[in-house]
Design an enzyme around this catalytic site. Sequence first.
Site, short mmCIF file in Angstrom:
data_model
loop_
_atom_site.label_atom_id
_atom_site.label_comp_id
_atom_site.label_asym_id
_atom_site.label_seq_id
_atom_site.Cartn_x
_atom_site.Cartn_y
_atom_site.Cartn_z
N ASN A 1 0.81 -1.20 0.00
CA ASN A 1 0.00 0.00 0.00
C ASN A 1 0.86 1.28 0.00
OD1 ASN A 1 -1.87 2.02 0.34
ND2 ASN A 1 -3.02 0.99 1.94
N ASP A 2 1.51 1.54 1.12
CA ASP A 2 2.25 2.79 1.23
C ASP A 2 3.37 2.92 0.19
OD1 ASP A 2 0.65 3.50 3.38
OD2 ASP A 2 1.93 2.42 4.79
N VAL A 3 3.99 1.78 -0.17
CA VAL A 3 5.12 1.84 -1.09
C VAL A 3 4.70 2.12 -2.53
CG1 VAL A 3 6.58 0.36 0.32
CG2 VAL A 3 5.16 -0.66 -1.46
N ALA B 1 0.89 2.98 7.45
CA ALA B 1 1.13 4.37 7.82
C ALA B 1 -0.18 5.07 8.15
CB ALA B 1 1.85 5.10 6.69
#
Lengths: 475, 104
Positions: free
Chosen positions: A401-403, A442
């Site tokens: 997700n965040d990456v 995050a």
Amino acid sequence: MSNYALLNICYLIGSLGFIIGLKMLAKAETARKGNIIAAIGMAIAIFGTIFLYEFNGESGEIKHLGNLGWIFGGMVIGTILGTISAKKVQMTAMPQMVSIFNGMGGICAGLIGMIEFTHLANHSAGASLMTGHSLTILVGLIIGSISFAGSVIAFLKLNGNLGDYSFKGQSYFNMLFLAAVMVMAYYVMSINGAQATTMMYVLFIVACIYGVSFVMPIGGADMPVVISLLNSFTGVAAAFGGFLYHNQVMLTGGILVGAAGTLLTILMCNAMNRSLLNVIIGSFGGGNAATAITGENGGTIKEIGVSDSAINMSYAQKVIIVPGYGLAVAQAQHICHELEKQLTEKGVEVKYAIHPVAGRMPGHMNVLLAEADVSYDKLLEMDAANDEFATTDVVLILGANDVVNPAAKTNPASPIFGMPILEVEKAKTVIVNKRSMNKGYAGIDNDLFYSNKTRMLFGDAKKVLQELVNEVKAN
Amino acid sequence: MEYIQSLLTDAAHLRMIYIIVLSIFVGIEVIEKVPTILHTPLMSGANAIHGVVIIGSIIVMGQAPADDILIQILGFLAVVFGTLNVVGGFVVTDRMLEMFKKKK
């Protein structure tokens, strides 16, 4: 040759083993051998100490180490427990395991400090403890205890037993706390006798509480950085032991890890484009999630079914798979490799794009995929992957997700702004497999999911991949 | 102040300071070019190496007086924890790297 000379040869071999071992660990072809060389060096240093170490007794005579039964008993227990837990641990739980082993080293350094200080205070006969010797003991004790308590908290957090906890101004509170620990160490040195010993135990407890308070506010996504940092702390604590005993192998081993661990910590921070200070203050954790931006064009996600996804991928020329923590949790690495094989048989070029901080530790994804026999040359590091996305037909995101969050590039208000990401939106189609629309680690929304190119494929990674494999086979 | 003075004049202390300074450079140098894929095993291997602190616990335990039960218990625990760090660390690292090996 004297025992002392033989012991020093053992320590020299041990130190060389550590240096050569670390060097070889840093290269893929030699890594496993490097680990074994370091272990052999360690064994030589340990058994050399047990059988060759000599010290001066009360009346000045040269004595060998006693209590060998207890020493071997402790080593047998530690070996059995260590081997079992290391063999049994799931690949997904690797970071926790490293963290808890690190904590064991920390408490070992702490206990050594306690014993040495007690001994010193009992034999000082009223003399001042304000010496370099007792300072060395106390600093080793403090660092070891912080590392121990911090590692246990990191373990509990990664294991999901503990959430993030922070309050306003905690970073200032922690700074004051650390200053208080130092003042207290000074106080312990300024008194003497049994009273100093008692206060030393209080100091141990206070240092442990500081360790807890240090790790508590740091967000789960930052745990790898924290483990790496605590790893280098324990190294430094070991080196203080080496300084205390004038023991070269403890000194080299401890400092090597202290230095390498610090560099590794910095490399990890760089991968996330954040400073170490920023990580420690914990601005990334739960506290800021509320102020994070939400998807402006929210609500217009497009779902896709398994069979459509399978057709999309079967008729693509190039597919890049982006694995994330969701893949690890679902234990889906083997079935993922199966999908890769099926697609390759159909003439599709399949590769994996690995973000440096995907998963819970750098290299976490590589370890998982290696477990599933995925070959090295199919793994693309971030920069190489970003060059290839433009010519890619389908990107399959598995629980990452965040990456892949474009906010890192486009939205200066986002807490992850500036972090290098995998630029998957350059590809023609992006299929995102997630369990739900929950936010990433995050705790921020991801605009990618609302993009026109994106199709959401909801479900557990393992189950979805199994269905995909069946569909691709049938096509 | 006296202690700082002794760090710089006493031969044994000075030797240790040289070991520390040089080891810092070696530690940084050997892992500088590590590829990302090896970060986790490397961290785990380094974790095992700082288990060398066990030597301190062996020295302490080997000198613990027979009549001091508290010291003996603490020393014994230190040996157990130190061994856990060393053995667990190396075994976990080997397990990770074993997976890399059987790629063909």
